[in-house]
Write a protein that holds these residues in place. Structure first.
Motif, short mmCIF file in Angstrom:
data_model
loop_
_atom_site.label_atom_id
_atom_site.label_comp_id
_atom_site.label_asym_id
_atom_site.label_seq_id
_atom_site.Cartn_x
_atom_site.Cartn_y
_atom_site.Cartn_z
N ASP A 14 0.82 -1.21 0.00
CA ASP A 14 0.00 0.00 0.00
C ASP A 14 0.86 1.27 0.00
OD1 ASP A 14 0.98 0.08 2.53
OD2 ASP A 14 -0.94 -0.11 3.54
N GLY A 15 2.12 1.11 0.37
CA GLY A 15 3.01 2.27 0.34
C GLY A 15 2.65 3.36 1.33
N ALA A 16 1.73 3.06 2.27
CA ALA A 16 1.29 4.10 3.21
C ALA A 16 2.49 4.68 3.95
CB ALA A 16 0.29 3.51 4.19
N GLY A 17 2.60 5.97 3.95
CA GLY A 17 3.68 6.63 4.67
C GLY A 17 4.97 6.70 3.90
N ARG A 18 5.01 6.12 2.71
CA ARG A 18 6.26 6.11 1.94
C ARG A 18 6.16 6.88 0.63
NH1 ARG A 18 8.16 0.52 0.69
NH2 ARG A 18 10.04 1.65 0.07
N PHE A 19 4.97 6.99 0.11
CA PHE A 19 4.81 7.65 -1.19
C PHE A 19 3.70 8.70 -1.13
CE2 PHE A 19 6.36 3.33 -1.91
CZ PHE A 19 7.59 3.64 -2.46
N LEU A 20 3.66 9.52 -2.13
CA LEU A 20 2.62 10.55 -2.26
C LEU A 20 2.54 11.42 -1.02
CD1 LEU A 20 -0.13 8.33 -3.94
CD2 LEU A 20 1.50 9.85 -5.06
N LEU A 21 3.70 11.79 -0.52
CA LEU A 21 3.75 12.56 0.72
C LEU A 21 3.55 14.06 0.44
CD1 LEU A 21 6.79 10.83 2.47
CD2 LEU A 21 4.36 10.25 2.58
N ASP A 22 3.04 14.76 1.43
CA ASP A 22 2.89 16.21 1.37
C ASP A 22 3.37 16.77 2.70
OD1 ASP A 22 2.03 18.88 1.39
OD2 ASP A 22 0.34 18.44 0.06
N PRO A 23 4.68 17.00 2.81
CA PRO A 23 5.21 17.47 4.10
C PRO A 23 4.58 18.76 4.59
CG PRO A 23 6.98 16.74 2.66
CD PRO A 23 5.73 16.76 1.82
N TYR A 24 4.15 19.63 3.67
CA TYR A 24 3.49 20.87 4.13
C TYR A 24 2.20 20.52 4.88
CZ TYR A 24 0.32 24.73 4.27
OH TYR A 24 -0.60 25.65 4.72
N LEU A 25 1.37 19.66 4.25
CA LEU A 25 0.10 19.32 4.91
C LEU A 25 0.33 18.56 6.21
CD1 LEU A 25 -2.63 18.28 2.32
CD2 LEU A 25 -2.60 20.25 3.88
N ASP A 26 1.34 17.70 6.22
CA ASP A 26 1.65 16.98 7.46
C ASP A 26 2.01 17.97 8.56
OD1 ASP A 26 1.20 14.61 6.19
OD2 ASP A 26 3.32 14.17 5.82
N TRP A 27 2.81 18.98 8.19
CA TRP A 27 3.16 20.00 9.17
C TRP A 27 1.92 20.75 9.65
CZ3 TRP A 27 2.45 25.32 8.22
CH2 TRP A 27 2.82 26.13 9.30
N ALA A 28 1.07 21.14 8.68
CA ALA A 28 -0.14 21.91 9.03
C ALA A 28 -1.01 21.11 10.01
CB ALA A 28 -0.91 22.28 7.77
N LYS A 29 -1.18 19.82 9.70
CA LYS A 29 -2.01 18.98 10.58
C LYS A 29 -1.40 18.90 11.97
CE LYS A 29 -3.83 16.20 6.80
NZ LYS A 29 -3.53 15.02 5.95
N GLY A 30 -0.09 18.88 12.03
CA GLY A 30 0.61 18.76 13.30
C GLY A 30 0.57 20.02 14.15
N GLU A 31 0.17 21.15 13.55
CA GLU A 31 0.11 22.40 14.30
C GLU A 31 -1.07 22.43 15.28
OE1 GLU A 31 2.57 25.28 13.98
OE2 GLU A 31 3.36 23.27 13.67
N GLY A 32 -2.06 21.57 15.06
CA GLY A 32 -3.16 21.42 16.02
C GLY A 32 -4.22 22.50 15.96
N ILE A 33 -4.22 23.30 14.91
CA ILE A 33 -5.26 24.33 14.76
C ILE A 33 -6.22 23.89 13.66
CG2 ILE A 33 -3.86 26.23 15.61
CD1 ILE A 33 -3.25 26.99 12.68
N PRO A 34 -7.43 24.47 13.61
CA PRO A 34 -8.36 24.06 12.55
C PRO A 34 -7.77 24.29 11.16
CG PRO A 34 -9.48 25.43 14.21
CD PRO A 34 -8.00 25.49 14.52
N ILE A 35 -8.06 23.35 10.27
CA ILE A 35 -7.70 23.51 8.86
C ILE A 35 -9.01 23.59 8.07
CG2 ILE A 35 -6.56 22.50 6.86
CD1 ILE A 35 -4.69 21.04 8.77
N HIS A 36 -9.26 24.74 7.48
CA HIS A 36 -10.48 24.92 6.69
C HIS A 36 -10.13 24.80 5.21
CE1 HIS A 36 -12.37 26.29 10.37
NE2 HIS A 36 -11.45 27.23 10.50
N ASP A 37 -10.89 24.02 4.50
CA ASP A 37 -10.72 23.88 3.05
C ASP A 37 -11.99 24.35 2.37
OD1 ASP A 37 -8.11 22.34 2.43
OD2 ASP A 37 -8.99 21.22 4.10
#
Ligand SMILES: [Fe+2]
Length: 401
Positions: A14-37
């Motif tokens: 499944d490649g989970a965690g190894r491919f198709l990464l988006d470090p920006y979004l990972d960082w944003a999620k890790g900031e712990g504030i709401p993310i509105h799309d």
């Protein structure tokens, strides 16, 4: 097959965690504030949450058209509070939505600079300078919209530790001390053509509603604008104004332009070539959206006063960065689609556009001042069945790149 190779192949399932990464979004999620799309936002109303990084409140306001390199967050500072000092390798333009306060910036030469701001101020933090934002009010929260190229930096280095922890200094980005007080330098190029570009270099604009603008008739009669180069940045900003009873010509460009309504009121229409329906986005102060890549968009002033907006994107007049932005800096943004540009001239536009404008004006009790460009009685008399189907667009000669 070795055990090691078999394990690697099994892992490839499944490649989970190894491919198709988006470090920006990972960082944003890790900031712990709401993310509105969403397509766009009323930034005065979006929900914020506690943000440890700034010791303040915030949220991400991710527009559909933010593109690959740009994003936006809202920073909210409670009365009398000051943010935790931060520094980062991405560029940041702050537009003050509400409140009064000050910003302190620690400069590479060991000195510091502080400046005060109020609603509708715009300022940039010189690259990687540590800064702190103070809310000077004892009553009212301060809310700022921060447009950044954080996705570019975080996806390039995929190391938040580096992006937020580097000591690298960029003294050339600072400029004279007076640039934090709004002083700057005005330049003009493409002087003798409809492609004229007025550029103001500074770090701070104290009030976008009163800042001097210059005629930019290429986008429509009465249109005015000024381009900013802030803190010697690669990010761009400009302010545009539409007079009462008029609107600008439609155009399209790269993704990532974060458009903030500053004053006045009206709406924008957006559509892709081949669409049968317009997307309509109403706006007033606090509203922000980003036209997606190559989507036509057009801004309409339907209020009783001139209307201004400020746009922030990647690729300044000084450092265009993208080929498409270089074309804009050269003036191609105001060339007709039928001549290889990106703009739809009034005489080429779909009749539904002007009709919608006239209907909105009628509702607002404002008179059209565009009778010079349109037979308005004839447009209002068009039968409804003629106002359907694919939106008329002049024959395009292809992307101006
Ligand atoms: Fe635009």
């Amino acid at each position: 097959m070795s055990v090691d190779t078999a394990a690697k192949q099994a892992d490839a399932g499944d490649g989970a965690g190894r491919f198709l990464l988006d470090p920006y979004l990972d960082w944003a999620k890790g900031e712990g504030i709401p993310i509105h799309d969403d397509f766009g936002f009323d930034l005065l109303a979006v929900e914020t949450g506690p943000w440890e990084r700034y010791d303040a409140r915030g949220c991400f306001a991710h527009t559909l058209g933010r593109g690959d390199f740009m994003s936006n967050y809202v920073l909210e500072v409670e009365p009398t509070r000051r943010t935790r000092p931060v520094r980062h390798l991405y560029e940041a333009f702050f537009y003050v939505l509400t409140g009064y306060g000050s910003t302190t910036v620690w400069l590479p030469d060991g000195t510091e600079s502080s400046f005060e701001w109020g609603p509708k101020a715009l300022f940039a933090i010189p690259l990687n300078c540590r800064y702190q934002i103070l809310n000077a009010s004892g009553v009212e929260p301060a809310r700022l919209s921060c447009t950044t190229d954080a996705p570019l930096l975080l996806n390039l280095f995929h190391s938040p530790e580096f992006v937020f922890g580097s000591d690298a200094a960029f003294p050339d980005r600072v400029g004279a001390a007076a640039r934090f007080e709004g002083d700057g330098e005005h330049s003009v190029y493409n002087q003798d053509s409809a492609k004229v570009q007025n550029v103001w270099e500074t770090n701070f604009v104290h009030d976008l509603t009163s800042f001097k603008l210059y005629s930019f008739e290429g986008r429509g009669t009465g249109s005015m604008n000024v381009n900013f180069v802030l803190a010697d940045g690669t990010m761009h900003s400009h302010v545009s104004q539409m007079p009462v009873g008029r609107y600008k010509k439609a155009h399209r460009h790269a993704a990532g332009t974060h458009v903030h309504a500053v004053d006045g009121e009206g709406f924008s229409l957006l559509w892709y070539e081949g669409d049968a329906e317009f997307r309509r986005f109403p706006w007033r102060h606090g509203f922000m959206y980003s036209p997606p890549f190559w989507m036509f968009h057009q801004h309409f002033n339907t209020g009783p006063t001139p209307a201004r907006y400020v746009a922030c994107s990647l690729g300044s007049r000084k450092y265009p960065f993208l080929a498409l932005r270089r074309k804009s800096a050269e003036g191609s943004g105001a060339v007709s689609v039928s001549q290889g540009g990106r703009q739809i001239e009034y005489e080429d536009q779909d009749p539904r556009v002007h009709r919608m404008f006239l209907e909105a004006l009628r509702e607002a009790g404002v008179e059209s001042r565009m009778g010079d460009a349109f037979d308005e009685a004839a447009i209002m008399a068009l039968p409804p069945e003629s106002l359907t189907g694919v939106i008329h667009t002049p024959r395009s000669t292809g992307p101006a790149i």
